[in-house]
Design a protein around this motif. Sequence first.
Motif, PDB file in Angstrom:
ATOM      1  N   ARG A   1      10.846  17.359   2.220  1.00 60.65           N
ATOM      2  CA  ARG A   1      11.822  16.813   3.165  1.00 60.65           C
ATOM      3  C   ARG A   1      11.544  15.350   3.484  1.00 60.65           C
ATOM      4  NH1 ARG A   1       9.582  20.999   6.598  1.00 60.65           N
ATOM      5  NH2 ARG A   1      10.394  19.965   8.460  1.00 60.65           N
ATOM      6  N   PHE A   2      10.273  14.965   3.480  1.00 63.78           N
ATOM      7  CA  PHE A   2       9.895  13.610   3.897  1.00 63.78           C
ATOM      8  C   PHE A   2       8.940  12.991   2.861  1.00 63.78           C
ATOM      9  CE2 PHE A   2      10.685  16.046   7.841  1.00 63.78           C
ATOM     10  CZ  PHE A   2      11.834  15.374   8.252  1.00 63.78           C
ATOM     11  N   PRO A   3       9.461  12.678   1.684  1.00 66.26           N
ATOM     12  CA  PRO A   3       8.589  12.232   0.587  1.00 66.26           C
ATOM     13  C   PRO A   3       7.992  10.849   0.785  1.00 66.26           C
ATOM     14  CG  PRO A   3      10.895  12.063  -0.043  1.00 66.26           C
ATOM     15  CD  PRO A   3      10.873  12.794   1.260  1.00 66.26           C
ATOM     16  N   ASN A   4       8.528  10.047   1.714  1.00 73.73           N
ATOM     17  CA  ASN A   4       8.005   8.692   1.911  1.00 73.73           C
ATOM     18  C   ASN A   4       6.813   8.644   2.861  1.00 73.73           C
ATOM     19  OD1 ASN A   4       9.960   7.479   0.250  1.00 73.73           O
ATOM     20  ND2 ASN A   4      11.433   7.416   1.915  1.00 73.73           N
ATOM     21  N   ILE A   5       6.521   9.759   3.507  1.00 71.22           N
ATOM     22  CA  ILE A   5       5.369   9.789   4.408  1.00 71.22           C
ATOM     23  C   ILE A   5       4.104  10.063   3.606  1.00 71.22           C
ATOM     24  CG2 ILE A   5       4.234  11.073   6.274  1.00 71.22           C
ATOM     25  CD1 ILE A   5       6.939  11.409   7.595  1.00 71.22           C
TER      26      ILE A   5
ATOM     27  N   LYS B   1      -2.227  15.873  -3.624  1.00 72.13           N
ATOM     28  CA  LYS B   1      -2.787  14.685  -4.290  1.00 72.13           C
ATOM     29  C   LYS B   1      -1.761  13.566  -4.446  1.00 72.13           C
ATOM     30  CE  LYS B   1      -4.856  17.067  -7.671  1.00 72.13           C
ATOM     31  NZ  LYS B   1      -5.708  17.322  -8.873  1.00 72.13           N
ATOM     32  N   ARG B   2      -0.492  13.893  -4.409  1.00 76.13           N
ATOM     33  CA  ARG B   2       0.534  12.856  -4.470  1.00 76.13           C
ATOM     34  C   ARG B   2       0.758  12.189  -3.105  1.00 76.13           C
ATOM     35  NH1 ARG B   2       4.390  15.595  -6.814  1.00 76.13           N
ATOM     36  NH2 ARG B   2       5.372  16.315  -4.904  1.00 76.13           N
ATOM     37  N   ASN B   3       0.648  12.978  -2.040  1.00 80.70           N
ATOM     38  CA  ASN B   3       1.037  12.495  -0.720  1.00 80.70           C
ATOM     39  C   ASN B   3      -0.110  12.269   0.246  1.00 80.70           C
ATOM     40  OD1 ASN B   3       4.213  12.767  -0.613  1.00 80.70           O
ATOM     41  ND2 ASN B   3       3.462  14.602  -1.642  1.00 80.70           N
ATOM     42  N   CYS B   4      -1.278  12.802  -0.039  1.00 79.63           N
ATOM     43  CA  CYS B   4      -2.356  12.820   0.956  1.00 79.63           C
ATOM     44  C   CYS B   4      -3.632  12.169   0.425  1.00 79.63           C
ATOM     45  CB  CYS B   4      -2.661  14.252   1.388  1.00 79.63           C
ATOM     46  SG  CYS B   4      -1.243  15.095   2.124  1.00 79.63           S
ATOM     47  N   PHE B   5      -4.444  11.699   1.362  1.00 77.53           N
ATOM     48  CA  PHE B   5      -5.680  10.997   1.043  1.00 77.53           C
ATOM     49  C   PHE B   5      -6.779  11.463   1.992  1.00 77.53           C
ATOM     50  CE2 PHE B   5      -2.090   8.506  -0.240  1.00 77.53           C
ATOM     51  CZ  PHE B   5      -2.448   7.964  -1.462  1.00 77.53           C
ATOM     52  N   VAL B   6      -8.015  11.309   1.531  1.00 81.10           N
ATOM     53  CA  VAL B   6      -9.168  11.736   2.315  1.00 81.10           C
ATOM     54  C   VAL B   6     -10.216  10.633   2.277  1.00 81.10           C
ATOM     55  CG1 VAL B   6     -11.017  13.440   2.529  1.00 81.10           C
ATOM     56  CG2 VAL B   6      -8.717  14.176   1.815  1.00 81.10           C
TER      57      VAL B   6
ATOM     58  N   SER C   1      -7.647   0.735  -5.103  1.00 82.52           N
ATOM     59  CA  SER C   1      -6.268   1.005  -5.520  1.00 82.52           C
ATOM     60  C   SER C   1      -5.677   2.250  -4.872  1.00 82.52           C
ATOM     61  CB  SER C   1      -6.167   1.076  -7.047  1.00 82.52           C
ATOM     62  OG  SER C   1      -6.966   2.103  -7.573  1.00 82.52           O
ATOM     63  N   ASN C   2      -6.497   3.264  -4.544  1.00 82.11           N
ATOM     64  CA  ASN C   2      -5.956   4.415  -3.821  1.00 82.11           C
ATOM     65  C   ASN C   2      -5.402   3.985  -2.460  1.00 82.11           C
ATOM     66  OD1 ASN C   2      -6.735   6.077  -5.908  1.00 82.11           O
ATOM     67  ND2 ASN C   2      -8.563   6.854  -4.885  1.00 82.11           N
ATOM     68  N   GLY C   3      -6.138   3.102  -1.794  1.00 80.39           N
ATOM     69  CA  GLY C   3      -5.683   2.618  -0.498  1.00 80.39           C
ATOM     70  C   GLY C   3      -4.385   1.856  -0.593  1.00 80.39           C
ATOM     71  N   ARG C   4      -4.254   1.058  -1.643  1.00 82.00           N
ATOM     72  CA  ARG C   4      -3.022   0.297  -1.809  1.00 82.00           C
ATOM     73  C   ARG C   4      -1.856   1.170  -2.290  1.00 82.00           C
ATOM     74  NH1 ARG C   4      -2.091  -3.258   1.599  1.00 82.00           N
ATOM     75  NH2 ARG C   4      -3.448  -5.074   1.595  1.00 82.00           N
ATOM     76  N   ARG C   5      -2.157   2.284  -2.937  1.00 82.93           N
ATOM     77  CA  ARG C   5      -1.080   3.240  -3.237  1.00 82.93           C
ATOM     78  C   ARG C   5      -0.604   3.891  -1.948  1.00 82.93           C
ATOM     79  NH1 ARG C   5      -0.697   8.776  -4.605  1.00 82.93           N
ATOM     80  NH2 ARG C   5      -2.951   9.058  -4.717  1.00 82.93           N
ATOM     81  N   MET C   6      -1.528   4.192  -1.063  1.00 79.79           N
ATOM     82  CA  MET C   6      -1.163   4.773   0.223  1.00 79.79           C
ATOM     83  C   MET C   6      -0.405   3.771   1.090  1.00 79.79           C
ATOM     84  SD  MET C   6      -3.731   6.271   3.186  1.00 79.79           S
ATOM     85  CE  MET C   6      -4.312   4.638   3.742  1.00 79.79           C
ATOM     86  N   LEU C   7      -0.858   2.536   1.096  1.00 84.73           N
ATOM     87  CA  LEU C   7      -0.310   1.514   1.990  1.00 84.73           C
ATOM     88  C   LEU C   7      -0.047   0.243   1.191  1.00 84.73           C
ATOM     89  CD1 LEU C   7      -1.915   1.191   5.531  1.00 84.73           C
ATOM     90  CD2 LEU C   7       0.213   0.150   4.776  1.00 84.73           C
TER      91      LEU C   7
ATOM     92  N   LYS D   1       1.486  -3.326  -0.085  1.00 86.77           N
ATOM     93  CA  LYS D   1       1.886  -4.527   0.622  1.00 86.77           C
ATOM     94  C   LYS D   1       3.405  -4.591   0.726  1.00 86.77           C
ATOM     95  CE  LYS D   1      -2.137  -7.391  -0.458  1.00 86.77           C
ATOM     96  NZ  LYS D   1      -2.611  -8.695  -0.950  1.00 86.77           N
ATOM     97  N   GLY D   2       3.860  -5.211   1.772  1.00 88.60           N
ATOM     98  CA  GLY D   2       5.297  -5.320   1.997  1.00 88.60           C
ATOM     99  C   GLY D   2       5.658  -4.886   3.396  1.00 88.60           C
ATOM    100  N   LYS D   3       6.872  -5.102   3.781  1.00 84.03           N
ATOM    101  CA  LYS D   3       7.312  -4.821   5.148  1.00 84.03           C
ATOM    102  C   LYS D   3       7.222  -3.337   5.470  1.00 84.03           C
ATOM    103  CE  LYS D   3      11.124  -5.573   8.380  1.00 84.03           C
ATOM    104  NZ  LYS D   3      12.500  -6.093   8.560  1.00 84.03           N
ATOM    105  N   THR D   4       7.528  -2.478   4.513  1.00 82.93           N
ATOM    106  CA  THR D   4       7.454  -1.033   4.722  1.00 82.93           C
ATOM    107  C   THR D   4       6.621  -0.415   3.625  1.00 82.93           C
ATOM    108  OG1 THR D   4       9.344  -0.362   3.364  1.00 82.93           O
ATOM    109  CG2 THR D   4       9.812  -1.111   5.608  1.00 82.93           C
ATOM    110  N   GLY D   5       6.333   0.857   3.786  1.00 78.24           N
ATOM    111  CA  GLY D   5       5.554   1.558   2.784  1.00 78.24           C
ATOM    112  C   GLY D   5       6.387   2.146   1.665  1.00 78.24           C
ATOM    113  N   ILE D   6       7.680   1.858   1.625  1.00 72.35           N
ATOM    114  CA  ILE D   6       8.554   2.409   0.596  1.00 72.35           C
ATOM    115  C   ILE D   6       8.600   1.449  -0.586  1.00 72.35           C
ATOM    116  CG2 ILE D   6      10.884   3.193   0.055  1.00 72.35           C
ATOM    117  CD1 ILE D   6      11.226   3.761   3.062  1.00 72.35           C
TER     118      ILE D   6
END
Length: 424
Positions: free
Chosen positions: A296-300, A345-350, A409-415, A417-422
Amino acid sequence: MAGMQTALKAIDNTAPAYDGPIFDGDSHIQEKDYSFFEKYLPKEFHKDWLPQRKYGPDGEFGMFLGDSYRIENAALDPDGRIPPPGKLKEWLLAISTGEAVEAAHPVTPDMYECEARLAKLDEFEVDGCVMFVGEFVSAFGQVLLQAEAKGTAGANALFHAWNLYVVNEWGLNARDQLYTTAVLSLHDLDWAVAEAEWLVENGLRVCVMPMGPTGGKSPADPYFDPFWKILNDAGVVVTYHVSEANFMHPLIRAFGEEPLQNRKNGQTAWQWMFAYSEIPVMMTMANFVYWNFFERFPNIKMASVENGAEWLPRFLYKMDKMRGMARSGWWPMGQLKERPSTIFKRNCFVVAYPEDDIKGIVDQLGGDASCILMGSDYPHAEGVARPRDFVEEGCKGLTYEQVEQIMYSNGRRMLPKGKTGIVA
């Protein structure tokens, strides 16, 4: 046996040289004082809700909400000093042996001022950094307990006061390098929706939320979808940092123990093992996956912070196995179309601890390091003194590619650069 040769494979106890960019998934503000709460919290809430550092009636120094409610588990120094950043092991060893030790470290401007922290990140060669609440993180759960007793208006005002502080004095995204976490909670949906809208208007990239259910509902219940839609549309990262898990309190009492023990008594070993950190965050994140939240919320994107990572391989295996066990069971939001581990593994990080066996974790994941992040915990004592120290302390035996993923690079995949995370 004659003619046979024994090949001994040496254990690789080194970390590859890594001089690339760094994404720090766990750092903190260290509040110099709480004067900003006096500024941002409306005066009508000061008596019951104003955070204060002071001596209580028992002569113990601590953090209080209002005039009388002590926040337990808040380790404070009356002089405002902190243990040396990244030196917990050395600090405890010196204390145990009676050696001379730097008992406390002064709070420096980079811990409580934005420009000074940005300069420190440049010194540390950190390209991106998530920065969490400091001492106030100890108060999250107990603020919500007070809300149950005294109503939500005070809790809402207090969380908003923190958010005003970070928006006005830090910014939520400082030059796409420093991402300060706002506080959000589902305890009052109308407030949460309004607060999320206001924060997104002010550039929200990362928020931190309490773990677990709210009001007898899963956090992924459709009731909360108006809130999650705001974060999804803005590509906000949702984090669950180690903190008091209120929903575990009935279980603690069912075993004949009491939660929220103070510094003098401390919580029991059983509570440390079962009611704090990794088990509450596993329950929370698995609930999101099983309730089909990410369809339902793939961008989160979502991250566990300061809960370690050694639980991760078994957790992913068990999520997949239990999907099979429940194939004929009730699926609140419909059957999953993919393996739970794939969704996670696509949406979450640890965020891993530097003392975790990260090589062992990655090996158990078949060499996949794609959802593991480093975290310095700066300026706290528990982590590393400098973010790059994480390579030597935590990345022994990994390949260069795995180190680069974890360190950056995992961190930058999660967040990104840019105004939004999309990402378009």
